[in-house]
Design an enzyme around this catalytic site. Structure first.
Site, PDB file in Angstrom:
ATOM      1  N   SER A   3      -4.977  25.821  32.536  1.00  0.00           N
ATOM      2  CA  SER A   3      -5.691  26.304  31.354  1.00  0.00           C
ATOM      3  C   SER A   3      -7.121  25.803  31.321  1.00  0.00           C
ATOM      4  O   SER A   3      -7.416  24.682  31.771  1.00  0.00           O
ATOM      5  CB  SER A   3      -4.951  25.799  30.118  1.00  0.00           C
ATOM      6  OG  SER A   3      -5.704  26.068  28.966  1.00  0.00           O
TER       7      SER A   3
ATOM      8  N   TYR B 143      -2.135  19.455  24.433  1.00  0.00           N
ATOM      9  CA  TYR B 143      -1.786  20.609  25.271  1.00  0.00           C
ATOM     10  C   TYR B 143      -2.613  20.610  26.557  1.00  0.00           C
ATOM     11  O   TYR B 143      -2.072  20.711  27.666  1.00  0.00           O
ATOM     12  CB  TYR B 143      -2.018  21.914  24.490  1.00  0.00           C
ATOM     13  CG  TYR B 143      -1.998  23.128  25.369  1.00  0.00           C
ATOM     14  CD1 TYR B 143      -0.814  23.544  25.972  1.00  0.00           C
ATOM     15  CD2 TYR B 143      -3.169  23.840  25.642  1.00  0.00           C
ATOM     16  CE1 TYR B 143      -0.795  24.644  26.814  1.00  0.00           C
ATOM     17  CE2 TYR B 143      -3.154  24.948  26.475  1.00  0.00           C
ATOM     18  CZ  TYR B 143      -1.973  25.345  27.062  1.00  0.00           C
ATOM     19  OH  TYR B 143      -1.966  26.425  27.907  1.00  0.00           O
TER      20      TYR B 143
ATOM     21  N   LYS C 129      -1.459  20.090  30.724  1.00  0.00           N
ATOM     22  CA  LYS C 129      -1.794  20.981  31.840  1.00  0.00           C
ATOM     23  C   LYS C 129      -2.541  20.199  32.930  1.00  0.00           C
ATOM     24  O   LYS C 129      -2.324  20.411  34.119  1.00  0.00           O
ATOM     25  CB  LYS C 129      -2.636  22.155  31.340  1.00  0.00           C
ATOM     26  CG  LYS C 129      -1.848  23.128  30.470  1.00  0.00           C
ATOM     27  CD  LYS C 129      -0.858  23.913  31.307  1.00  0.00           C
ATOM     28  CE  LYS C 129       0.037  24.806  30.494  1.00  0.00           C
ATOM     29  NZ  LYS C 129       1.016  25.541  31.311  1.00  0.00           N
TER      30      LYS C 129
END
Ligand code: UDP
Length: 344
Positions: free
Chosen positions: A126, A152, A156
């Site tokens: 991402s 988040y 990743k």
């Protein structure tokens, strides 16, 4: 190829299954159905014995299950989409994100490395791994420092480190393990044949939220922050059509060399939140109510890709770069399926 698609019943994973089937590959979709749906699996023919699509309900963190699937279906290629992907939720419930995205992800990689046939691994990374890029680094190249602003994004980035180390170790053993880490920008739109769409509960992403408002399923859309240092005060993102994104995966499968490679997948230009809302108004013909609200925790200011590496090395380029065209595909599916997959 025999491809395992983790998160295959989710928004992006189901589009990957559709594309792989169209290209003649054999597909196993693994999904725990926490955020995914059984319906797209049925729509793609998982119940039809003549279609080379098998649906397995389960978690990527279940090493025994994954090892069995890799073996039984002679999997040589893995596309790893399964993850939790809400920036805001990751701020309030980080442990869940580390458990589902990192612990389960490591278990998957472990099973793949233990299976001698698996040669290709494409990871859904991402642009959230970049956080707020330093001055002069937007559009963002892959060499931009990775300093995520949310749990988040950190999950990743952690998985990128895991894959780098594992690919390196495989290289030392003389094993050809090809890893493509695709750093997605904002994925939007849906299958242009109208079969698959985006159906999240809860829905938090800007384009589907605005379309829900246009469909009368919400009374307004809030803009999260109007005091950012951008032209109109709202955050800027790079919206890439989901089918273009999946094409990037197919390019990666076909062309990526042994070792680990990171690629940005975006159109290469940014649109502000206000521009997205104007586009939804134009496409839907509905004057949705917009309220200006406070910033959302974890949001970066402006993120759009410099996609020149993937152009040069894999020959991929987004075919759709206009926001209205992307929004039109999302509008077509959502207006035909106002209650999502559950509406039948
Ligand atoms: N956004 C917003 N209102 C919403 C949903 C999102 O203003 O109801 C903003 C959000 O703050 C971000 C942009 O729209 O700047 C894109 O957010 P989204 O959740 O779609 O994707 P993200 O960039 O978080 O992956």
């Amino acid at each position: 190829m025999n491809v395992l698609v983790t998160g295959g019943a989710g928004y992006i994973g189901s589009h990957a299954c559709q594309r792989l089937l169209r290209s003649g590959h054999t597909v196993v979709a693994l999904d725990n159905l926490v955020r995914g749906h059984r319906e797209p699996m049925k729509l793609l023919g998982a119940d039809d014995p003549s279609v080379p699509l098998t649906f397995v309900e389960g978690s990527v963190g279940d090493g025994g299950l994954v090892a069995g699937v890799l073996d039984e279906h002679a999997i040589d290629t893995v596309m790893h989409f399964a993850a939790l992907a809400y920036v805001g939720e990751s701020v309030t419930d980080p442990v869940r994100y580390y458990r589902e995205n990192v612990r389960a992800g490591v278990a998957l990689v472990d099973a793949c490395v233990a299976s001698p046939r698996v040669e290709r691994f494409v990871f859904s990374s991402s642009c959230a791994t970049y956080g707020d890029p330093p001055e002069g680094m937007v559009p963002v190249p892959e060499t931009c420092p990775q300093t995520p602003t949310s749990p988040y994004g950190r999950t990743k980035l952690m998985m990128e480190h895991v894959l780098k180390d594992v690919a390196h170790a495989c290289g030392l053993e003389g094993r050809a393990f090809r890893v493509a880490m695709l750093r997605y920008f904002n994925v939007a739109g849906s299958d242009r044949t109208g079969v698959l769409g985006e159906d999240h509960t809860p829905e938090t992403h800007l384009i589907p939220v605005a379309i829900q408002a246009a469909l009368g399923k919400r009374d307004h859309v809030s803009i999260f922050g109007t005091d950012y240092p951008t032209d109109d005060g709202t955050c800027v993102r790079d919206y890439v059509h989901v089918e273009d994104l999946i094409d990037a995966h197919v390019c990666a499968l076909e062309r990526v060399d042994p070792g680990v490679h990171a690629y940005n997948v975006g159109i290469g230009r940014g649109y502000s939140v206000r521009e997205v809302l104007e586009s939804v108004k134009r496409v839907s013909g509905v004057d949705i109510e917009i309220r200006e609200g406070p910033r959302r925790a974890g949001d970066a200011v402006a993120l759009y890709a410099d996609p020149s590496r993937i152009h040069a090395e894999l020959g991929w380029r987004a075919s759709i770069t206009g926001l209205d065209e992307i929004v039109r595909t999302a509008w077509a599916w959502m207006s035909a399926n106002p209650d999502g997959y559950r509406g039948g």
